[in-house]
Motif scaffolding. Structure first.
Motif, PDB file in Angstrom:
ATOM      1  N   HIS A  23      -2.873 -53.835 -43.575  1.00 43.40           N
ATOM      2  CA  HIS A  23      -3.345 -54.766 -42.552  1.00 43.40           C
ATOM      3  C   HIS A  23      -3.636 -56.169 -43.106  1.00 43.40           C
ATOM      4  O   HIS A  23      -4.140 -57.030 -42.387  1.00 43.40           O
ATOM      5  N   LEU A 269     -17.447 -57.027 -33.936  1.00 50.13           N
ATOM      6  CA  LEU A 269     -16.579 -56.571 -32.857  1.00 50.13           C
ATOM      7  C   LEU A 269     -16.720 -57.447 -31.619  1.00 50.13           C
ATOM      8  O   LEU A 269     -15.722 -57.761 -30.945  1.00 50.13           O
ATOM      9  N   GLU A 274     -10.908 -56.985 -34.944  1.00 46.31           N
ATOM     10  CA  GLU A 274     -10.377 -55.632 -34.745  1.00 46.31           C
ATOM     11  C   GLU A 274     -10.874 -54.738 -35.882  1.00 46.31           C
ATOM     12  O   GLU A 274     -10.695 -55.065 -37.055  1.00 46.31           O
ATOM     13  N   GLN A 275     -11.507 -53.633 -35.532  1.00 52.32           N
ATOM     14  CA  GLN A 275     -11.956 -52.685 -36.562  1.00 52.32           C
ATOM     15  C   GLN A 275     -10.749 -51.958 -37.126  1.00 52.32           C
ATOM     16  O   GLN A 275      -9.987 -51.329 -36.392  1.00 52.32           O
ATOM     17  N   ALA A 291     -12.590 -55.134 -41.014  1.00 53.35           N
ATOM     18  CA  ALA A 291     -12.125 -55.652 -39.730  1.00 53.35           C
ATOM     19  C   ALA A 291     -11.305 -56.919 -39.946  1.00 53.35           C
ATOM     20  O   ALA A 291     -11.372 -57.555 -40.998  1.00 53.35           O
ATOM     21  N   GLN A 293      -9.618 -60.518 -37.832  1.00 52.40           N
ATOM     22  CA  GLN A 293      -9.575 -61.393 -36.669  1.00 52.40           C
ATOM     23  C   GLN A 293      -8.359 -62.311 -36.767  1.00 52.40           C
ATOM     24  O   GLN A 293      -8.198 -63.050 -37.736  1.00 52.40           O
TER      25      GLN A 293
END
Length: 408
Positions: A23, A269, A274-275, A291, A293
């Motif tokens: 990610h 959040l 996004e977790q 997380a 963003q």
């Protein structure tokens, strides 16, 4: 075994590391002077535009000789002069001629071998004589024997060490394209953090997390900005919202569990992050939070929430922060596990554990010994520890068993 290891929703250490890597996108590329690029990761392959050595040269202080065959003991040569390093000569040696030459100097045309000065005797009338038999091409450095024009010097993704910078400099490289370092904000949560000694009387404690994180990044040649925030939802929201505008990474300590004053996760959040994951099946550091963003016309902002206890922060830095920072540098981070022999028995636990230990060689075998005071609020054993050893959940390791660890 502790029941908290069976809590639903926990992911494995491997899953957490894979999620960070998958990610996280590499940051932009910048060009730096080579001498300013220590520890940076190359963003492109580098090729040599020159031969190394640039020309055939002498490997010793001695004499360049011209001979049609093996040079026997007692052979004499006419001495024509000398060539120092950094000089070149248009002289062309002929059979039976020699010239004094020094280490690194360009070999004149006609040279068939080099005689080191220790095996030369100087005689009258500008002549020298060999005191040992010498083979052809002795002590000669050939042009391009180390590097040829067009040869790959370093590959994309390679980290520039002191040695790499020296080698590239020798090949004439002066500028390199590397991945940018991230802009990092560190947020220390907790009203219990003391600012001065007087605060200790009111139940507060000194902060170990900020110096721990700051010096960890300093060791890795990076800078961070440190922020302390009060344990209120408004204070946390205001700070995180501001930091997310122009920081690539927000690293937080504390406030990621389920307590009444743990605001990091819910605020993050609510700000549109996004977790990616929350809670890892490990000890210390279970409530790890990651997380992301998305930001218009910018790279994403990443938030890695570490627990507040300093030992958990230390583990988080060595395992998870290292993985995140390397992913931002275009690297797939694989923990460099070593195998070692455990010197004593250990109890089992429901979660994977990272124990602070000492590793040393005993009769060519790497062994590890666990240290006392392993609780997550304790750090003093880091004075002795040189590794973190992973003990797999549910296992009861015995003395003599092979375990895995990473050096710290």
């Amino acid at each position: 075994m502790s029941a908290c290891g069976a809590e639903s929703g926990l992911i494995s250490i491997e899953q957490a590391l894979a999620l960070i890597s998958s990610h996280t996108q590499a940051l932009a590329i910048e060009q730096l002077a080579l001498h300013s690029a220590l520890n940076r990761y190359l963003a492109e392959d580098l090729y040599s535009s020159i031969d190394l050595p640039l020309f055939a040269q002498s490997a010793v202080d001695g004499y360049a000789l011209c001979s049609n065959g093996t040079v026997e003991i007692g052979c004499q040569f006419e001495l024509l002069g000398e060539i120092k390093a950094g000089q070149c000569s248009e002289l062309q040696l002929k059979q039976g001629q020699a010239i004094r030459i020094f280490t690194g100097a360009q070999i004149p045309e006609g040279t068939t071998t080099i005689a080191r000065q220790e095996i030369i005797k100087i005689i009258e009338n500008q002549k020298i004589e060999l005191t040992e038999t010498l083979k052809l091409h002795a002590d000669t450095r050939d042009q391009g024997e180390e590097i040829a024009v067009g040869q790959c010097l370093a590959q994309r993704g390679q980290q520039l060490s002191v040695g790499a910078i020296a080698a590239l400099s020798m090949a004439g490289i002066q500028q390199v394209r590397v991945f940018q370092y991230p802009k990092i904000a560190v947020v220390i949560t907790g009203d219990e953090v003391a600012v001065n000694v007087e605060d200790l009387a009111s139940g507060k404690i000194f902060d170990a997390n900020a110096p721990l994180i700051q010096t960890w990044f300093q060791q890795n040649n990076q800078k961070v900005e440190i922020f302390h925030v009060a344990d209120t939802e408004h204070a946390v929201k205001t700070l995180l919202q501001d930091l997310a505008k122009d920081h690539d990474v927000i690293l937080t300590t504390g406030g990621v569990s389920v307590g009444d004053y743990d605001f990091i996760r819910p605020v993050t959040l609510n700000l549109g992050f996004e977790q990616i994951f929350w809670k890892v099946k490990q000890k210390p550091g279970k409530p790890m939070f990651f997380a992301k963003q998305e930001r218009p016309q910018k790279a994403p902002c990443y938030l890695l929430g570490l627990p507040g206890n300093p030992a958990a922060v230390y583990v988080g830095m060595q395992i998870y922060t290292a993985t995140l920072i390397q992913a931002l540098q275009g690297q797939a981070h694989d923990l460099k596990w070593f195998n070692a022999v455990l010197k004593h028995d250990l109890k089992a636990d429901a979660r994977d554990r990272f124990l602070r230990m000492t590793a040393q060689f005993e009769q060519a075998t790497l062994t590890v010994n666990s240290l006392s005071k392993q609780q997550s609020h304790m750090l003093t054993n880091l004075m002795q520890a040189n590794c973190l050893v992973r003990i797999i959940a549910g296992q009861t390791p015995k003395a003599g068993q092979i375990v895995q660890g990473i050096f710290i």
